[in-house]
Design a protein around this motif. Sequence first.
Motif: not given
Length: 161
Positions: A37-46, A109-121, A123-129
Motif C-alpha cells: 500500500g505504501c509503495i502504491c501511495e509513493a509511486i502513484s498516489g494509488c 535483497q538488502d539495498c540500504n545496508g541495514d542487514n535486513a530485507i524490509d519495506c524500504y528495500d 520500495a527501492a527495488i520496485h523503483k530502481l529495479g
Amino acid sequence: MAVNKLCCTLAIGALLCLGFAALIQAQDKPVTDVCLGCICEAISGCNQTRYCGGGVCGLFRITWAYWADGGKLTLGNESPQSEDAYANCVNDPYCAANTIQNYMTKFGQDCNGDNAIDCYDFAAIHKLGGYGCKGELSYQYQTQLTNCLNSFQQIDVRSSK
C-alpha cells in the motif's frame, strides 16, 4: 496533510482487504500488505485509473520488463503472449500486487545496508529495479513512502512474517 493520510489509509485498507482475500493462495509472499500500500501511495498516489504511459502501467507503475520478470501473470485465461496481457494485469490491483510479490521473491535483497530485507528495500527495488536498488531514490518517492509507513508504525513493516 489530513487528505493525504486519509487517501493512504483508504488505499492501504483496500489492499489489506485484497490481502485477506488472497491469503489462502499465498502464505509466503515477501511484501506485507502495508508495504504494498505504501509503495502504491509513493509511486502513484494509488491512482486506480487505468493508465499506461511513459513505459509504465497501472497504479504501481510497472514496466513490461518488470512484469515479465514477475512471471508474466495474466487475468483469467488470457495468454501472456496476448497484446493486452501486460496492461490488463498491471492495471488490475490483484494481478499487479502478485507480480510485485513474484518480482521481490526473485530480486529481494538488502539495498540500504541495514542487514535486513524490509519495506524500504522492496520500495527501492520496485523503483530502481532488482540490479539498481542501491541507487538514489527521489526525494518525493522516499518522503511519500516514509510518511505512509510512519502512519502505520504500530504495524511491523520490517518483516512479512
